[in-house]
Write an enzyme that holds these catalytic residues in place. Sequence first.
Site, PDB file in Angstrom:
ATOM      1  N   LYS A  22      90.920 -25.566  26.259  1.00 37.77           N
ATOM      2  CA  LYS A  22      90.645 -26.452  27.404  1.00 37.77           C
ATOM      3  C   LYS A  22      89.515 -27.432  27.089  1.00 37.77           C
ATOM      4  CE  LYS A  22      87.986 -24.956  31.004  1.00 37.77           C
ATOM      5  NZ  LYS A  22      86.874 -25.895  31.245  1.00 37.77           N
ATOM      6  N   ASN A  23      88.432 -26.894  26.538  1.00 36.04           N
ATOM      7  CA  ASN A  23      87.253 -27.752  26.370  1.00 36.04           C
ATOM      8  C   ASN A  23      87.326 -28.681  25.157  1.00 36.04           C
ATOM      9  OD1 ASN A  23      86.237 -26.928  28.754  1.00 36.04           O
ATOM     10  ND2 ASN A  23      84.788 -25.438  27.906  1.00 36.04           N
ATOM     11  N   ARG A  93      84.679 -31.699  36.692  1.00 36.32           N
ATOM     12  CA  ARG A  93      83.367 -31.994  36.102  1.00 36.32           C
ATOM     13  C   ARG A  93      83.527 -32.717  34.752  1.00 36.32           C
ATOM     14  NH1 ARG A  93      77.648 -32.586  35.778  1.00 36.32           N
ATOM     15  NH2 ARG A  93      77.364 -32.606  33.550  1.00 36.32           N
ATOM     16  N   CYS A 117      78.060 -27.571  41.555  1.00 36.02           N
ATOM     17  CA  CYS A 117      79.299 -26.823  41.408  1.00 36.02           C
ATOM     18  C   CYS A 117      78.954 -25.345  41.419  1.00 36.02           C
ATOM     19  CB  CYS A 117      80.050 -27.245  40.165  1.00 36.02           C
ATOM     20  SG  CYS A 117      79.610 -26.337  38.727  1.00 36.02           S
ATOM     21  N   ARG A 122      74.244 -29.052  37.528  1.00 37.27           N
ATOM     22  CA  ARG A 122      74.879 -29.879  36.514  1.00 37.27           C
ATOM     23  C   ARG A 122      74.535 -31.378  36.628  1.00 37.27           C
ATOM     24  NH1 ARG A 122      80.589 -27.193  35.435  1.00 37.27           N
ATOM     25  NH2 ARG A 122      80.059 -27.703  33.312  1.00 37.27           N
ATOM     26  N   PRO A 123      73.257 -31.703  36.390  1.00 36.02           N
ATOM     27  CA  PRO A 123      72.840 -33.111  36.453  1.00 36.02           C
ATOM     28  C   PRO A 123      73.428 -33.955  35.318  1.00 36.02           C
ATOM     29  CG  PRO A 123      71.057 -31.704  35.633  1.00 36.02           C
ATOM     30  CD  PRO A 123      72.194 -30.789  35.992  1.00 36.02           C
ATOM     31  N   ILE A 124      73.298 -35.305  35.440  1.00 36.56           N
ATOM     32  CA  ILE A 124      73.809 -36.187  34.365  1.00 36.56           C
ATOM     33  C   ILE A 124      72.706 -37.101  33.831  1.00 36.56           C
ATOM     34  CG2 ILE A 124      76.222 -36.128  35.128  1.00 36.56           C
ATOM     35  CD1 ILE A 124      75.743 -39.014  36.235  1.00 36.56           C
ATOM     36  N   ASP A 125      71.453 -36.689  34.017  1.00 35.03           N
ATOM     37  CA  ASP A 125      70.323 -37.529  33.595  1.00 35.03           C
ATOM     38  C   ASP A 125      70.387 -37.922  32.111  1.00 35.03           C
ATOM     39  OD1 ASP A 125      69.844 -34.623  33.587  1.00 35.03           O
ATOM     40  OD2 ASP A 125      67.996 -35.125  32.543  1.00 35.03           O
ATOM     41  N   ASP A 305      80.339 -19.015  28.570  1.00 31.91           N
ATOM     42  CA  ASP A 305      81.685 -18.878  29.153  1.00 31.91           C
ATOM     43  C   ASP A 305      82.266 -17.478  28.940  1.00 31.91           C
ATOM     44  OD1 ASP A 305      81.526 -21.488  29.950  1.00 31.91           O
ATOM     45  OD2 ASP A 305      82.721 -22.290  28.317  1.00 31.91           O
ATOM     46  N   ILE A 327      71.608 -20.542  30.716  1.00 33.74           N
ATOM     47  CA  ILE A 327      72.184 -21.899  30.627  1.00 33.74           C
ATOM     48  C   ILE A 327      72.486 -22.511  31.997  1.00 33.74           C
ATOM     49  CG2 ILE A 327      74.092 -23.265  29.664  1.00 33.74           C
ATOM     50  CD1 ILE A 327      73.953 -21.394  27.218  1.00 33.74           C
ATOM     51  N   ARG A 398      92.917 -23.347  36.862  1.00 31.75           N
ATOM     52  CA  ARG A 398      92.312 -24.534  36.246  1.00 31.75           C
ATOM     53  C   ARG A 398      92.256 -24.368  34.731  1.00 31.75           C
ATOM     54  NH1 ARG A 398      86.636 -24.572  37.547  1.00 31.75           N
ATOM     55  NH2 ARG A 398      86.762 -25.794  35.659  1.00 31.75           N
TER      56      ARG A 398
HETATM   57  N1  EPU Z   1      72.095 -30.590  31.642  1.00 33.55           N
HETATM   58  C1  EPU Z   1      71.084 -31.374  32.123  1.00 33.55           C
HETATM   59  N2  EPU Z   1      71.253 -32.727  32.137  1.00 33.55           N
HETATM   60  C2  EPU Z   1      72.378 -33.334  31.679  1.00 33.55           C
HETATM   61  C3  EPU Z   1      73.428 -32.512  31.188  1.00 33.55           C
HETATM   62  C4  EPU Z   1      73.253 -31.143  31.176  1.00 33.55           C
HETATM   63  O1  EPU Z   1      70.043 -30.873  32.550  1.00 33.55           O
HETATM   64  O2  EPU Z   1      72.456 -34.586  31.716  1.00 33.55           O
HETATM   65  C5  EPU Z   1      71.921 -29.111  31.630  1.00 33.55           C
HETATM   66  C6  EPU Z   1      72.973 -28.373  32.456  1.00 33.55           C
HETATM   67  O3  EPU Z   1      72.645 -28.376  33.830  1.00 33.55           O
HETATM   68  C7  EPU Z   1      72.964 -27.004  31.843  1.00 33.55           C
HETATM   69  C8  EPU Z   1      72.672 -27.297  30.358  1.00 33.55           C
HETATM   70  O4  EPU Z   1      72.150 -28.632  30.316  1.00 33.55           O
HETATM   71  O5  EPU Z   1      71.953 -26.240  32.400  1.00 33.55           O
HETATM   72  C9  EPU Z   1      73.861 -27.199  29.445  1.00 33.55           C
HETATM   73  O6  EPU Z   1      74.965 -27.848  30.032  1.00 33.55           O
HETATM   74  P1  EPU Z   1      76.067 -28.666  29.214  1.00 33.55           P
HETATM   75  O7  EPU Z   1      75.871 -30.112  29.467  1.00 33.55           O
HETATM   76  O8  EPU Z   1      76.108 -28.192  27.798  1.00 33.55           O
HETATM   77  O9  EPU Z   1      77.383 -28.176  29.964  1.00 33.55           O
HETATM   78  P2  EPU Z   1      78.663 -29.023  30.146  1.00 33.55           P
HETATM   79  O10 EPU Z   1      78.804 -29.943  28.983  1.00 33.55           O
HETATM   80  O11 EPU Z   1      78.710 -29.620  31.498  1.00 33.55           O
HETATM   81  C10 EPU Z   1      80.364 -27.537  28.831  1.00 33.55           C
HETATM   82  C11 EPU Z   1      81.635 -26.809  29.173  1.00 33.55           C
HETATM   83  C12 EPU Z   1      81.307 -25.593  30.026  1.00 33.55           C
HETATM   84  C13 EPU Z   1      80.364 -24.691  29.226  1.00 33.55           C
HETATM   85  C14 EPU Z   1      79.114 -25.490  28.835  1.00 33.55           C
HETATM   86  C15 EPU Z   1      78.151 -24.698  27.967  1.00 33.55           C
HETATM   87  C16 EPU Z   1      83.282 -28.554  29.268  1.00 33.55           C
HETATM   88  C17 EPU Z   1      84.210 -29.363  30.100  1.00 33.55           C
HETATM   89  N3  EPU Z   1      82.514 -27.703  29.921  1.00 33.55           N
HETATM   90  O12 EPU Z   1      79.795 -27.918  30.080  1.00 33.55           O
HETATM   91  O13 EPU Z   1      82.537 -24.916  30.243  1.00 33.55           O
HETATM   92  O14 EPU Z   1      79.997 -23.597  30.012  1.00 33.55           O
HETATM   93  O15 EPU Z   1      79.490 -26.669  28.121  1.00 33.55           O
HETATM   94  O16 EPU Z   1      78.786 -24.270  26.816  1.00 33.55           O
HETATM   95  O17 EPU Z   1      83.267 -28.669  28.045  1.00 33.55           O
HETATM   96  C18 EPU Z   1      84.061 -23.587  31.438  1.00 33.55           C
HETATM   97  O18 EPU Z   1      84.899 -23.863  30.564  1.00 33.55           O
HETATM   98  O19 EPU Z   1      84.251 -22.703  32.312  1.00 33.55           O
HETATM   99  C19 EPU Z   1      82.792 -24.324  31.456  1.00 33.55           C
HETATM  100  C20 EPU Z   1      81.983 -24.347  32.507  1.00 33.55           C
END
Ligand code: EPU
Length: 417
Positions: A22-23, A93, A117, A122-125, A305, A327, A398
Site C-alpha cells: 500500500k505505502n 492522508r 486522524c 499529522r502536521p505538514i509543516d 505499523d 512516532i 482501506r
Molecule cells: N511529522 C511532522 N511534520 C510533518 C510531517 C510529519 O511533525 O510535516 C511527524 C508526524 O506527525 C509523525 C512523524 O513526523 O509524528 C512521522 O510521520 P511520517 O511523516 O513519517 O508519517 P507519514 O509519512 O504520514 C507514513 C505511512 C504510515 C506510517 C508512517 C511511519 C504512508 C501513506 N503512510 O506516514 O502508514 O505509519 O509513515 O512509518 O506512507 C499505515 O499504513 O497504516 C500508516 C499510517
Amino acid sequence: MTQYLIEGGSKLSGEIEVKGAKNLVLKVLAGCLLLDEEITIDNVPEIGDVLKMIEILKSLGAKVEKISHGQYTVCAKNLAQTQLDTKLAQGLRASIVLSGPLLARLKEVKITKPGGCPIGQRPIDMFLAGFEALGAETTEEENSFIVKAKKLRGANFIFTRVSVTGTETLIMLATLTPGKTVLKNCALEPEISGLVNWLNNCGAKISGTGTPTIIIEGVEKLKGRNLTIMPDRIEAGTFVVMGLLTESSIKISNCEPHCLEIFLAMVKKTGGSFEIGSNYILTKPVKKLKATDLITHEYPGYPTDLQAPFTLLMTQAEGTSLIHDPIFEGRLFFTDKLNQMGANIIMCDPHRVIINGPTPLFGKKVDSPDLRAGITLVLAGLIAEGQTTIGNVYQIERGYENLVGRLQQIGAKIKGT
Ligand code: EPU
C-alpha cells in the site's frame, strides 16, 4: 461490508499470499503525475486507499484504466487541475504526496489542511518548509495552503524530523526541479527505495536512497517505464503474528523477509518460531511466548505499523511487557478495546502501555478505530472465545484486499455482512 463476524478458536492452515505494498503504490500513483507518458503498474492491491487515490488522480485530469485484477495504466498527459478536491483529499492522508508532483508540473498546488486522524495530528509543516526551500511561496487560506512557484531551483533541506511522505514528496518535487537538491535526515523505508528505483528507471537522477542523505539532480522530463509493486511488508508481518497467535502453521508467500529483519528478530525474542525462505515465511506453532518490551522506530527500526499486532501478541505472552510507540500519539488507544475483550493493559501515557499476560480473550462487539488497530482486532477475534463483531471495517478494507475471503481460505471462521 460494514462488519465482520468472527468465531474464535479455529486453527489455521495452508498458504496466504501477500499483496502489493500500500505505502508504495500510493506514492507511485502520485509519481505518475510527473510524466506525460503512460505507465502500467502491476501487483496493485485492490484496496480502499488505492481506489480513493485513483479517484483523486482522475479528478486532476489523469486517465486511469483498470486492465485486469491488480493491473492499471495511468497517463497524466492532460494534467490540468492544481486543486485537490477537499472531500477526496481529506479522506486519504497519503494525498499529501500529490503536492510534490503537482507543484513540479504545474508550479502551483492548493492543499486542503489535513485534519487530525485517529493515529495523531499529522502536521505538514516540513512539507511547506521544503517547498519554500526550493523556491515556492506558501500562503494560508481559511482551510488550505496555496503553494506557488514562479521558479523552482535545487537547494539544501534538512528534515527536522524523519518523515516518510515528507521524504517522498520532496524527492518527487526535486526530480523535475532544475539544479541539485540535497535532502538530509531522510526516511529510509524500503518503499522509498522502491519509488526512487522506479523514478530512476524513468530517467530521474536520484542517489543516496536508503541513506539519510538523498541527492537529486533535476531533469527536464521523465520517460514512461512500467513497474511491479513490491509485496507489503506490513501485511506479511501481520500474518506472521496471526500464525503465532492461533498456534498455526501458515505459509505467508510472495513476501520479502529481508525487509522484516527487526520484526522477525523481535518475534524470535518472544519465543515465536518460523522458517524463512527467499520469498516466504512459514509460522510454526509454539505453546509459550515470553513477555518482551518493544519500542518502535523509523526504518530499519521496528515499524510503528506493526506495533498493534505485537501489542496483541504480548497479551498472550507470559509476564509483563512495555510497549513504547513514540512516532504517533494516537496508536495505543485501541488497547482499551483489547481490555474489553479481556486483556490486562495499563496505559501509562499516549505513547506507552504496560501489558500483563497471558490473559484469555472473549468475543465482544468492537469498532475498528484505524487500519492497523482494526486488523489487530480481527486477529484478537480469531483467538477469542465466542463471537467477535467488528464494526467500521471500511478502515480495515482501506489497506487489506479481500481479507475475509483470504482468511476463510486458510480456515478462519470469519464472514462479512
Ligand atoms: N511529522 C511532522 N511534520 C510533518 C510531517 C510529519 O511533525 O510535516 C511527524 C508526524 O506527525 C509523525 C512523524 O513526523 O509524528 C512521522 O510521520 P511520517 O511523516 O513519517 O508519517 P507519514 O509519512 O504520514 C507514513 C505511512 C504510515 C506510517 C508512517 C511511519 C504512508 C501513506 N503512510 O506516514 O502508514 O505509519 O509513515 O512509518 O506512507 C499505515 O499504513 O497504516 C500508516 C499510517
